[in-house]
Design a protein around this motif. Structure first.
Motif, PDB file in Angstrom:
ATOM      1  N   CYS A 197    -116.070 -41.847  12.169  1.00  0.00           N
ATOM      2  CA  CYS A 197    -115.233 -42.646  13.068  1.00  0.00           C
ATOM      3  C   CYS A 197    -115.510 -44.128  12.829  1.00  0.00           C
ATOM      4  O   CYS A 197    -116.664 -44.533  12.668  1.00  0.00           O
ATOM      5  CB  CYS A 197    -115.518 -42.298  14.525  1.00  0.00           C
ATOM      6  SG  CYS A 197    -115.068 -40.621  14.997  1.00  0.00           S
ATOM      7  N   LYS A 255    -107.997 -31.508  11.421  1.00  0.00           N
ATOM      8  CA  LYS A 255    -108.504 -31.823  12.760  1.00  0.00           C
ATOM      9  C   LYS A 255    -108.901 -30.549  13.507  1.00  0.00           C
ATOM     10  O   LYS A 255    -109.919 -30.526  14.217  1.00  0.00           O
ATOM     11  CB  LYS A 255    -107.438 -32.587  13.551  1.00  0.00           C
ATOM     12  CG  LYS A 255    -107.205 -34.005  13.078  1.00  0.00           C
ATOM     13  CD  LYS A 255    -105.991 -34.619  13.745  1.00  0.00           C
ATOM     14  CE  LYS A 255    -106.079 -34.605  15.252  1.00  0.00           C
ATOM     15  NZ  LYS A 255    -104.893 -35.222  15.896  1.00  0.00           N
ATOM     16  N   SER A 273    -110.792 -41.424  -0.702  1.00  0.00           N
ATOM     17  CA  SER A 273    -111.008 -41.665   0.719  1.00  0.00           C
ATOM     18  C   SER A 273    -109.715 -42.181   1.316  1.00  0.00           C
ATOM     19  O   SER A 273    -108.863 -42.735   0.616  1.00  0.00           O
ATOM     20  CB  SER A 273    -112.147 -42.661   0.947  1.00  0.00           C
ATOM     21  OG  SER A 273    -111.957 -43.849   0.190  1.00  0.00           O
ATOM     22  N   LYS A 316    -118.433 -32.451   7.985  1.00  0.00           N
ATOM     23  CA  LYS A 316    -117.796 -32.083   6.722  1.00  0.00           C
ATOM     24  C   LYS A 316    -117.323 -30.638   6.780  1.00  0.00           C
ATOM     25  O   LYS A 316    -117.849 -29.810   7.528  1.00  0.00           O
ATOM     26  CB  LYS A 316    -118.735 -32.304   5.539  1.00  0.00           C
ATOM     27  CG  LYS A 316    -119.963 -31.396   5.490  1.00  0.00           C
ATOM     28  CD  LYS A 316    -120.835 -31.718   4.278  1.00  0.00           C
ATOM     29  CE  LYS A 316    -122.063 -30.800   4.208  1.00  0.00           C
ATOM     30  NZ  LYS A 316    -122.924 -31.111   3.037  1.00  0.00           N
ATOM     31  N   CYS A 327    -115.503 -38.890  18.121  1.00  0.00           N
ATOM     32  CA  CYS A 327    -115.718 -40.335  18.207  1.00  0.00           C
ATOM     33  C   CYS A 327    -116.363 -40.696  19.537  1.00  0.00           C
ATOM     34  O   CYS A 327    -116.080 -40.078  20.564  1.00  0.00           O
ATOM     35  CB  CYS A 327    -114.385 -41.074  18.043  1.00  0.00           C
ATOM     36  SG  CYS A 327    -113.635 -40.884  16.412  1.00  0.00           S
ATOM     37  N   GLN A 351    -115.648 -36.710   7.448  1.00  0.00           N
ATOM     38  CA  GLN A 351    -115.049 -37.723   8.307  1.00  0.00           C
ATOM     39  C   GLN A 351    -116.124 -38.530   9.025  1.00  0.00           C
ATOM     40  O   GLN A 351    -117.206 -38.022   9.322  1.00  0.00           O
ATOM     41  CB  GLN A 351    -114.109 -37.087   9.309  1.00  0.00           C
ATOM     42  CG  GLN A 351    -114.782 -36.083  10.255  1.00  0.00           C
ATOM     43  CD  GLN A 351    -114.755 -36.504  11.710  1.00  0.00           C
ATOM     44  OE1 GLN A 351    -113.738 -36.349  12.365  1.00  0.00           O
ATOM     45  NE2 GLN A 351    -115.876 -37.012  12.223  1.00  0.00           N
ATOM     46  N   GLU A 384    -106.105 -41.864  13.973  1.00  0.00           N
ATOM     47  CA  GLU A 384    -107.293 -41.089  14.309  1.00  0.00           C
ATOM     48  C   GLU A 384    -108.511 -41.972  14.512  1.00  0.00           C
ATOM     49  O   GLU A 384    -109.507 -41.524  15.092  1.00  0.00           O
ATOM     50  CB  GLU A 384    -107.596 -40.072  13.197  1.00  0.00           C
ATOM     51  CG  GLU A 384    -106.558 -38.993  13.032  1.00  0.00           C
ATOM     52  CD  GLU A 384    -106.395 -38.176  14.293  1.00  0.00           C
ATOM     53  OE1 GLU A 384    -107.405 -37.625  14.788  1.00  0.00           O
ATOM     54  OE2 GLU A 384    -105.264 -38.105  14.809  1.00  0.00           O
ATOM     55  N   GLY A 409    -118.664 -34.703  15.169  1.00  0.00           N
ATOM     56  CA  GLY A 409    -117.496 -35.398  14.655  1.00  0.00           C
ATOM     57  C   GLY A 409    -116.670 -36.104  15.695  1.00  0.00           C
ATOM     58  O   GLY A 409    -115.701 -36.788  15.353  1.00  0.00           O
ATOM     59  N   LYS A 425    -110.335 -42.824  12.077  1.00  0.00           N
ATOM     60  CA  LYS A 425    -111.309 -42.163  11.210  1.00  0.00           C
ATOM     61  C   LYS A 425    -111.043 -42.482   9.740  1.00  0.00           C
ATOM     62  O   LYS A 425    -109.909 -42.739   9.346  1.00  0.00           O
ATOM     63  CB  LYS A 425    -111.270 -40.641  11.397  1.00  0.00           C
ATOM     64  CG  LYS A 425    -111.725 -40.163  12.774  1.00  0.00           C
ATOM     65  CD  LYS A 425    -111.660 -38.652  12.889  1.00  0.00           C
ATOM     66  CE  LYS A 425    -112.137 -38.181  14.261  1.00  0.00           C
ATOM     67  NZ  LYS A 425    -112.082 -36.705  14.378  1.00  0.00           N
ATOM     68  N   TYR A 432    -111.606 -40.553   6.110  1.00  0.00           N
ATOM     69  CA  TYR A 432    -111.876 -39.247   5.508  1.00  0.00           C
ATOM     70  C   TYR A 432    -112.300 -39.452   4.051  1.00  0.00           C
ATOM     71  O   TYR A 432    -111.684 -40.230   3.322  1.00  0.00           O
ATOM     72  CB  TYR A 432    -110.637 -38.360   5.584  1.00  0.00           C
ATOM     73  CG  TYR A 432    -110.274 -37.957   6.997  1.00  0.00           C
ATOM     74  CD1 TYR A 432    -110.793 -36.798   7.569  1.00  0.00           C
ATOM     75  CD2 TYR A 432    -109.405 -38.742   7.764  1.00  0.00           C
ATOM     76  CE1 TYR A 432    -110.461 -36.432   8.873  1.00  0.00           C
ATOM     77  CE2 TYR A 432    -109.072 -38.378   9.067  1.00  0.00           C
ATOM     78  CZ  TYR A 432    -109.611 -37.225   9.609  1.00  0.00           C
ATOM     79  OH  TYR A 432    -109.280 -36.868  10.895  1.00  0.00           O
TER      80      TYR A 432
END
Length: 568
Positions: A299, A379, A264, A318, A412, A297, A270, A410, A272, A274
């Protein structure tokens, strides 16, 4: 700083190095009589009349050579040519979870029934400072064995070790198949610092289940399993701050399917986190039990929905990570991932993620590959189209009409969206496109080595060019140091770091210290990223193609490039 000039020939009476654009590189130092002098350089007989070069060599001039994926040098354990530092101690086993302090002087190690504090303040030093014992009681071990577990697996294997702030760590262990976590004060690091609490959902029950954890702004993000049977996977946030609730995935089918988490990464730009894992694919129906690699991902500002997705992620999405060379079978099982920040002055989208992949297909079962992915490409895929999960049949994915899109999965801030949008993202979280690697294929393919862990760094050679160096841990117990050249990868050296194959292991790269820490059940190993002194002459120094090293005729030795450039 010393003035640096790079040349392609060693100023030596008995050696010569050449690398033409058509012939392959000469693999070892060779005698002058066996080579034809390069027409672009003075003949060897003129060497005494030439001024001394401050630096001869390097990598950039050998970049056009054909590379062979065979280690140029091999160092067995205890070899005098490649000094490494070992740490082991009676009663300390399974030293496999690593965390380096912010000041780079202390290495915290999660082990079996303990957490260690090691002094790594000086090069070549790895000494035990203190040890926190954290063992299950005899009653807890007995309860574990009555549930059918092997007594050897009923210890506390520390699998999460994260820094929360300047004074406290957060540790979690399997604790006899009943996970426990604890805050640990690094200033009073002792047995009394353990204040155990329930660790369910934060750490696996089984020591052989892989997991991942990362902190962002003092909050803990984890990918693991939530139950004793190991069949309830979760991506969760704990230790939530600012009055927010902890979050986890909605219980709907299809969010995760038998995943194995491998890593991870928190990307602050970002906002975020991942997650990287493999899971059983449901979007392909041409083969049963087809495994795919994923990037997911969430947020960090996600607060969960008000009614729909209450206390659950509203920003989960995902995508498939595809590592494939041309029309070959995809290497579909990700083993490890490493995040390499962008070069200074370049955008965050240039962040690179290097992953190690293997295959589920028997005909290529001994093959490994390294694929490189770009954050900007990830992204772009997450900003595209998504499949729709069939709620009545969770094994079916549909391709909805573009007009049906009423929200951006996805994105935010979705926690503040209306219920109809949250219901949309609840069933639209798998991207239709896959994330493909930079260059459309692997940067390295090994037909005979199974790589399991990876680290990467970017360094500048004497000619001013930047090169990427990979450190790859093999299943057979060697650390491979690989430089990525224009014509392909070159394995500079392999260093044996443990005697027997290890089922659980880890590596940690410290760029500031210039070392790689390798952890296994056998103990800890500290390996310097370079050992230029092991090259005994100019020819060896050049042909190694090691961007950390250069030949200094003033000293008649192969030395660390940083030493040359900074005049140390």
């Amino acid at each position: 700083m010393k003035h640096v000039r790079v040349a392609a020939r060693c100023a030596s009476a008995d050696t010569d190095i050449r690398c033409a654009s058509s012939p392959a590189c000469v693999p070892r130092a060779v005698s002058l009589s066996s080579l034809t002098a390069s027409p672009s350089l003075p003949p060897a007989s003129m060497a005494p009349l030439m001024p001394k070069w401050h630096l001869l060599v390097l990598l950039g001039l050998l970049d056009s050579c054909k590379t062979q994926l065979v280690p140029r040098s091999t160092f067995a354990i205890g070899s005098p040519g490649r000094a490494v530092t070992h740490f082991s101690s009676p009663g300390i086993e399974n030293t496999t979870t690593l965390l380096l302090s912010n000041d780079n002087t202390t290495l915290y190690v999660g082990a079996r029934d303990s957490v260690l504090s090691l002094d790594v303040s000086e090069p070549g030093v790895m000494k035990l400072r203190s040890k926190v014992d954290w063992s299950p009681t005899a009653q807890e071990v007995n309860l574990c064995t009555t549930k059918g577990k092997n007594k050897m697996d009923c210890h506390n294997f520390v699998r999460v070790l994260q820094s929360l702030n300047s004074t406290h760590l957060y540790a979690c262990g399997t604790f006899a198949f009943s996970p426990k976590c604890s805050y640990m004060n690094v200033e009073t690091f002792s047995d009394s610092s353990v204040r155990a609490q329930d660790g369910q959902g934060r750490c696996p029950f089984d020591p052989f289940h892989r997991n991942t954890a990362v902190t962002a702004d003092g909050e803990l993000y984890v990918g693991t399993v939530e139950n004793f049977l190991g069949n309830k996977p979760a991506i969760s946030r704990f230790l939530s701050r600012r009055g927010r609730t902890d979050l986890k995935l909605d219980g709907s089918p299809g969010w995760l399917t038998d995943p194995t988490f491998v890593g991870s990464s928190f990307i602050p730009s970002e906002g975020k986190v991942y997650f990287f894992f493999t899971e059983t694919s449901k979007e392909y129906n041409f083969v049963n039990d087809y495994t795919v690699s994923r990037v997911a991902q969430v947020c960090v500002n996600d607060e969960g929905g008000k009614l729909v997705l209450q206390k659950h992620w509203t920003t989960f999405a995902k995508a498939e990570l595809r590592c494939q060379a041309g029309k070959d079978l995809p290497l579909n099982i990700i083993q490890d991932i490493f995040t390499l920040p962008p070069a200074e002055g370049t955008p965050a989208d240039d962040t690179l993620l290097y992953g190690v992949f293997s295959s589920q297909w028997p005909m290529v079962s001994g093959q490994s590959a390294v694929c490189r992915f770009k954050l900007g490409d990830i992204k772009e895929v997450f900003a595209g189209s998504y499949y729709k999960l069939n709620q009545q049949d969770s094994s079916r994915w549909e391709t909805p009409q573009p007009s049906a899109k009423i929200a951006n999965p996805g994105e935010c801030g979705m926690h503040a969206a209306a219920d109809d949008k949250l219901n949309f993202v609840r069933s639209n979280f798998l991207t239709q496109r896959s994330v493909t690697p930079v260059g459309k294929g692997p940067v390295l393919v090994s037909p005979d080595q199974l790589y399991s862990r990876i680290a990467a760094l970017r360094t500048q050679a004497a000619n001013g060019r930047n090169f990427t160096v990979l450190f790859l841990l093999t299943e057979s117990g060697f650390l491979h140091k690989v430089v990525l050249l224009g014509k392909g990868p070159h394995i500079i050296e392999e260093i044996q770091v443990f005697q027997q194959p290890q089922s659980v292991k880890n590596i940690l790269l410290s760029i500031s210290k210039g070392v790689v820490f390798v952890a296994s059940s056998e103990g800890m190993v500290q390996v310097p990223v370079s050992s230029c002194s092991s090259y005994s002459n100019c020819a060896e120094c050049v042909l190694a193609r090691d961007p950390f090293c250069g030949w200094d005729p003033d000293r008649a030795s192969c030395v660390e490039l940083s030493t040359i450039l900074h005049g140390a």
